[in-house]
Design a protein around this motif. Structure first.
Motif, short mmCIF file in Angstrom:
data_model
loop_
_atom_site.label_atom_id
_atom_site.label_comp_id
_atom_site.label_asym_id
_atom_site.label_seq_id
_atom_site.Cartn_x
_atom_site.Cartn_y
_atom_site.Cartn_z
N ALA A 40 74.64 72.50 46.36
CA ALA A 40 74.78 71.22 45.67
C ALA A 40 74.00 71.23 44.36
CB ALA A 40 74.29 70.09 46.58
N LEU A 41 72.79 71.77 44.40
CA LEU A 41 71.98 71.84 43.18
C LEU A 41 72.65 72.72 42.13
CD1 LEU A 41 68.52 72.07 44.92
CD2 LEU A 41 69.14 70.36 43.20
N LEU A 42 73.18 73.85 42.54
CA LEU A 42 73.84 74.76 41.59
C LEU A 42 75.09 74.12 40.99
CD1 LEU A 42 73.37 78.14 43.45
CD2 LEU A 42 72.30 77.44 41.28
N ARG A 43 75.83 73.37 41.80
CA ARG A 43 77.01 72.66 41.27
C ARG A 43 76.59 71.65 40.20
NH1 ARG A 43 78.33 72.98 46.65
NH2 ARG A 43 77.74 70.82 47.11
N LEU A 44 75.50 70.94 40.47
CA LEU A 44 75.03 69.93 39.51
C LEU A 44 74.47 70.56 38.25
CD1 LEU A 44 73.34 67.44 41.97
CD2 LEU A 44 75.41 67.03 40.63
N LEU A 45 73.77 71.66 38.39
CA LEU A 45 73.16 72.31 37.23
C LEU A 45 74.19 73.05 36.39
CD1 LEU A 45 69.90 73.66 38.86
CD2 LEU A 45 70.08 71.87 37.11
N GLU A 98 67.85 60.43 37.36
CA GLU A 98 69.32 60.48 37.42
C GLU A 98 69.79 61.76 38.10
OE1 GLU A 98 71.53 58.12 36.74
OE2 GLU A 98 69.80 56.84 36.33
N GLY A 99 69.06 62.84 37.91
CA GLY A 99 69.39 64.08 38.58
C GLY A 99 69.22 63.98 40.09
N VAL A 100 68.16 63.32 40.51
CA VAL A 100 67.92 63.14 41.95
C VAL A 100 69.00 62.24 42.53
CG1 VAL A 100 66.32 62.29 43.72
CG2 VAL A 100 65.45 63.57 41.75
N ALA A 101 69.37 61.18 41.81
CA ALA A 101 70.44 60.30 42.28
C ALA A 101 71.76 61.06 42.40
CB ALA A 101 70.59 59.10 41.34
N ALA A 102 72.04 61.93 41.44
CA ALA A 102 73.25 62.75 41.49
C ALA A 102 73.21 63.70 42.68
CB ALA A 102 73.42 63.53 40.18
N LEU A 103 72.04 64.26 42.97
CA LEU A 103 71.90 65.15 44.12
C LEU A 103 72.16 64.39 45.41
CD1 LEU A 103 71.18 67.84 45.44
CD2 LEU A 103 68.76 67.14 45.32
N VAL A 104 71.63 63.20 45.53
CA VAL A 104 71.85 62.39 46.73
C VAL A 104 73.35 62.12 46.90
CG1 VAL A 104 71.48 60.10 47.76
CG2 VAL A 104 69.55 61.37 46.78
N ARG A 105 74.02 61.74 45.81
CA ARG A 105 75.48 61.50 45.89
C ARG A 105 76.22 62.77 46.31
NH1 ARG A 105 74.35 58.62 41.17
NH2 ARG A 105 75.11 60.33 39.88
N GLU A 106 75.82 63.89 45.73
CA GLU A 106 76.46 65.18 46.04
C GLU A 106 76.27 65.54 47.52
OE1 GLU A 106 78.60 68.66 44.74
OE2 GLU A 106 78.17 66.83 43.64
N LEU A 107 75.06 65.35 48.02
CA LEU A 107 74.78 65.68 49.42
C LEU A 107 75.48 64.73 50.39
CD1 LEU A 107 70.99 66.57 49.15
CD2 LEU A 107 72.91 68.16 49.48
N GLY A 109 78.40 63.61 49.75
CA GLY A 109 79.83 63.84 49.59
C GLY A 109 80.52 62.76 48.80
N GLU A 110 79.76 61.99 48.05
CA GLU A 110 80.34 60.92 47.23
C GLU A 110 80.89 61.51 45.94
OE1 GLU A 110 77.21 58.06 46.63
OE2 GLU A 110 77.03 57.67 48.78
N PRO A 111 81.93 60.91 45.40
CA PRO A 111 82.49 61.45 44.13
C PRO A 111 81.50 61.26 42.99
CG PRO A 111 83.58 59.40 44.74
CD PRO A 111 82.65 59.76 45.87
N ARG A 112 81.57 62.18 42.04
CA ARG A 112 80.74 62.05 40.84
C ARG A 112 81.32 60.96 39.96
NH1 ARG A 112 79.67 68.28 38.99
NH2 ARG A 112 78.94 69.02 41.02
#
Length: 115
Positions: A40-45, A98-107, A109-112
């Motif tokens: 998940a982190l690699l997808r976001l980065l 915002e990065g942490v919030a995006a990670l939570v959404r990613e984990l 399974g919520e859409p970006r």
């Protein structure tokens, strides 16, 4: 400090005396392996992942507010915890809360946003 904790731990209200006690989960995400969290982190980065190591302050923030608050972290090896913390530190350094919030959404399974 309490205001910062409320930003990082959005489920924590002013009535919570100790937001880091065992009664409050910092990251409201499902159980996951360290490998899944790293993915998940690699997808976001994406291509933003730098070659160098993150600074010690970002690594500490990531360890305390991301790794230690993940509900599965107790099952991860120390090496896995360090690896996740390193990637999370890059995310925190680049995108902050915002990065942490995006990670939570990613984990979760919520859409970006914007997709």
């Amino acid at each position: 400090m309490r205001a910062l904790l409320r930003v990082w731990l959005p489920g924590v209200g002013p009535q919570d005396v100790d937001p880091l006690s065992g009664a409050v989960t910092g990251l409201d995400v499902p159980q996951a392996t360290a490998y899944e969290v790293e993915g998940a982190l690699l997808r976001l980065l994406g291509s933003a992942h730098p070659a160098g190591a993150p600074d010690p302050e970002a690594r500490l923030i990531a360890r305390v507010f991301v790794v230690d608050e993940h509900p599965s972290a107790a099952d991860w090896s120390e090496g896995e915890r360090r690896s996740v913390a390193g990637l999370a530190a890059v995310l925190v350094a680049r995108y902050g809360e915002e990065g942490v919030a995006a990670l939570v959404r990613e984990l979760r399974g919520e859409p970006r946003p914007g997709r």
